[in-house]
Design a protein around this motif. Structure first.
Motif, PDB file in Angstrom:
ATOM      1  N   ALA A 164      35.226  26.497  42.794  1.00 17.05           N
ATOM      2  CA  ALA A 164      36.658  26.791  42.804  1.00 17.05           C
ATOM      3  C   ALA A 164      37.248  26.637  44.200  1.00 17.05           C
ATOM      4  N   SER A 165      36.542  25.942  45.094  1.00 16.91           N
ATOM      5  CA  SER A 165      36.986  25.847  46.491  1.00 16.91           C
ATOM      6  C   SER A 165      38.402  25.295  46.616  1.00 16.91           C
ATOM      7  N   GLN A 166      38.671  24.184  45.948  1.00 21.99           N
ATOM      8  CA  GLN A 166      39.986  23.549  46.063  1.00 21.99           C
ATOM      9  C   GLN A 166      41.064  24.423  45.430  1.00 21.99           C
ATOM     10  N   ALA A 167      40.771  24.976  44.274  1.00 20.49           N
ATOM     11  CA  ALA A 167      41.748  25.845  43.604  1.00 20.49           C
ATOM     12  C   ALA A 167      42.049  27.076  44.451  1.00 20.49           C
ATOM     13  N   TYR A 168      41.007  27.638  45.077  1.00 18.66           N
ATOM     14  CA  TYR A 168      41.212  28.818  45.918  1.00 18.66           C
ATOM     15  C   TYR A 168      42.030  28.446  47.149  1.00 18.66           C
ATOM     16  N   ALA A 169      41.710  27.326  47.756  1.00 17.44           N
ATOM     17  CA  ALA A 169      42.385  26.922  48.990  1.00 17.44           C
ATOM     18  C   ALA A 169      43.865  26.634  48.771  1.00 17.44           C
ATOM     19  N   THR A 170      44.219  26.186  47.574  1.00 11.30           N
ATOM     20  CA  THR A 170      45.602  25.777  47.311  1.00 11.30           C
ATOM     21  C   THR A 170      46.303  26.653  46.275  1.00 11.30           C
ATOM     22  N   MET A 171      45.644  27.700  45.790  1.00 11.06           N
ATOM     23  CA  MET A 171      46.160  28.508  44.675  1.00 11.06           C
ATOM     24  C   MET A 171      46.662  27.574  43.577  1.00 11.06           C
ATOM     25  N   ASN A 172      45.801  26.643  43.171  1.00 10.49           N
ATOM     26  CA  ASN A 172      46.145  25.654  42.139  1.00 10.49           C
ATOM     27  C   ASN A 172      47.411  24.886  42.493  1.00 10.49           C
ATOM     28  N   GLY A 173      47.579  24.581  43.772  1.00  4.15           N
ATOM     29  CA  GLY A 173      48.713  23.783  44.214  1.00  4.15           C
ATOM     30  C   GLY A 173      49.947  24.584  44.562  1.00  4.15           C
ATOM     31  N   ARG A 174      49.848  25.913  44.573  1.00  6.25           N
ATOM     32  CA  ARG A 174      51.030  26.742  44.826  1.00  6.25           C
ATOM     33  C   ARG A 174      51.048  27.367  46.208  1.00  6.25           C
ATOM     34  N   GLY A 175      50.100  27.043  47.075  1.00  4.64           N
ATOM     35  CA  GLY A 175      50.097  27.654  48.393  1.00  4.64           C
ATOM     36  C   GLY A 175      48.701  28.033  48.806  1.00  4.64           C
ATOM     37  N   SER A 179      45.105  36.434  53.873  1.00  2.00           N
ATOM     38  CA  SER A 179      43.922  36.937  54.562  1.00  2.00           C
ATOM     39  C   SER A 179      43.370  38.152  53.827  1.00  2.00           C
ATOM     40  N   THR A 180      44.245  38.903  53.157  1.00  2.00           N
ATOM     41  CA  THR A 180      43.787  40.030  52.347  1.00  2.00           C
ATOM     42  C   THR A 180      42.903  39.533  51.209  1.00  2.00           C
ATOM     43  N   ALA A 181      43.304  38.437  50.579  1.00  2.00           N
ATOM     44  CA  ALA A 181      42.490  37.850  49.508  1.00  2.00           C
ATOM     45  C   ALA A 181      41.134  37.430  50.054  1.00  2.00           C
ATOM     46  N   ASP A 182      41.113  36.865  51.249  1.00  2.00           N
ATOM     47  CA  ASP A 182      39.849  36.462  51.867  1.00  2.00           C
ATOM     48  C   ASP A 182      38.942  37.676  52.086  1.00  2.00           C
ATOM     49  N   GLU A 183      39.542  38.790  52.505  1.00  4.17           N
ATOM     50  CA  GLU A 183      38.762  40.005  52.741  1.00  4.17           C
ATOM     51  C   GLU A 183      38.226  40.572  51.431  1.00  4.17           C
ATOM     52  N   ILE A 184      39.063  40.622  50.417  1.00  2.00           N
ATOM     53  CA  ILE A 184      38.636  41.126  49.103  1.00  2.00           C
ATOM     54  C   ILE A 184      37.499  40.270  48.564  1.00  2.00           C
ATOM     55  N   ARG A 185      37.637  38.966  48.708  1.00  2.00           N
ATOM     56  CA  ARG A 185      36.637  38.033  48.187  1.00  2.00           C
ATOM     57  C   ARG A 185      35.251  38.332  48.747  1.00  2.00           C
ATOM     58  N   GLN A 186      35.174  38.700  50.017  1.00  2.00           N
ATOM     59  CA  GLN A 186      33.878  38.950  50.651  1.00  2.00           C
ATOM     60  C   GLN A 186      33.106  40.078  49.968  1.00  2.00           C
ATOM     61  N   LEU A 208      38.362  40.390  38.031  1.00  2.00           N
ATOM     62  CA  LEU A 208      39.296  39.521  37.310  1.00  2.00           C
ATOM     63  C   LEU A 208      40.562  40.214  36.841  1.00  2.00           C
ATOM     64  N   THR A 209      40.438  41.390  36.243  1.00  2.00           N
ATOM     65  CA  THR A 209      41.624  42.053  35.708  1.00  2.00           C
ATOM     66  C   THR A 209      42.545  42.565  36.803  1.00  2.00           C
ATOM     67  N   GLN A 210      42.058  42.601  38.049  1.00  2.00           N
ATOM     68  CA  GLN A 210      42.889  43.035  39.167  1.00  2.00           C
ATOM     69  C   GLN A 210      43.556  41.851  39.874  1.00  2.00           C
ATOM     70  N   HIS A 211      43.187  40.629  39.501  1.00  2.00           N
ATOM     71  CA  HIS A 211      43.706  39.446  40.186  1.00  2.00           C
ATOM     72  C   HIS A 211      45.219  39.365  40.019  1.00  2.00           C
ATOM     73  N   PRO A 212      45.967  39.346  41.130  1.00  2.00           N
ATOM     74  CA  PRO A 212      47.433  39.354  41.049  1.00  2.00           C
ATOM     75  C   PRO A 212      48.012  38.189  40.253  1.00  2.00           C
ATOM     76  N   GLY A 213      47.344  37.060  40.260  1.00  2.00           N
ATOM     77  CA  GLY A 213      47.847  35.900  39.526  1.00  2.00           C
ATOM     78  C   GLY A 213      47.470  35.893  38.060  1.00  2.00           C
ATOM     79  N   GLY A 214      46.690  36.887  37.656  1.00  2.00           N
ATOM     80  CA  GLY A 214      46.279  36.972  36.261  1.00  2.00           C
ATOM     81  C   GLY A 214      44.906  36.387  36.015  1.00  2.00           C
ATOM     82  N   VAL A 215      44.289  36.873  34.964  1.00  2.00           N
ATOM     83  CA  VAL A 215      42.948  36.433  34.587  1.00  2.00           C
ATOM     84  C   VAL A 215      42.945  34.940  34.255  1.00  2.00           C
TER      85      VAL A 215
END
Length: 102
Positions: A71-82, A86-93, A53-60
């Motif tokens: 959080a599927s929808q929020a993750y897919a849309t970055m809360n509506g911002r895009g 693919s790096t985020a997808d790799e980190i998530r794994q 969490l503290t490393q998340h670029p968008g903030g905690v």
């Protein structure tokens, strides 16, 4: 007799063994609902991102409302911002602890 230990590191914070094949109920996941203990459901998989969490670029604060939830929808849309990179997808794994049980 003393219990045998296996080589490697132990995770003293885990109450149950974490494996990407472990199935968790929505009720179990919902208990991990704060910034110090944050599990997310994304596309049917379960992630323990407490240590990230503290490393998340968008903030905690962008993530904590979804702790313990889907959080599927929020993750897919970055809360509506895009979309996440693919790096985020790799980190998530690296944080997957299982799947959602039916």
């Amino acid at each position: 007799s003393p219990s045998a230990t296996t080589s490697g590191t132990t995770n003293s914070t885990a109450s149950t063994p974490k494996s990407s094949t472990t199935a968790y109920t929505v009720d179990q996941i919902s208990k991990h609902n704060n910034k110090n203990d944050c599990w997310l459901i994304i596309d049917g998989n379960v992630y323990d991102i407490s240590g990230y969490l503290t490393q998340h670029p968008g903030g905690v604060a962008q993530v904590t409302p979804y702790c313990g939830k889907d959080a599927s929808q929020a993750y897919a849309t970055m809360n509506g911002r895009g979309a996440h990179s693919s790096t985020a997808d790799e980190i998530r794994q690296n944080y997957q602890v299982g799947t959602v049980s039916n």
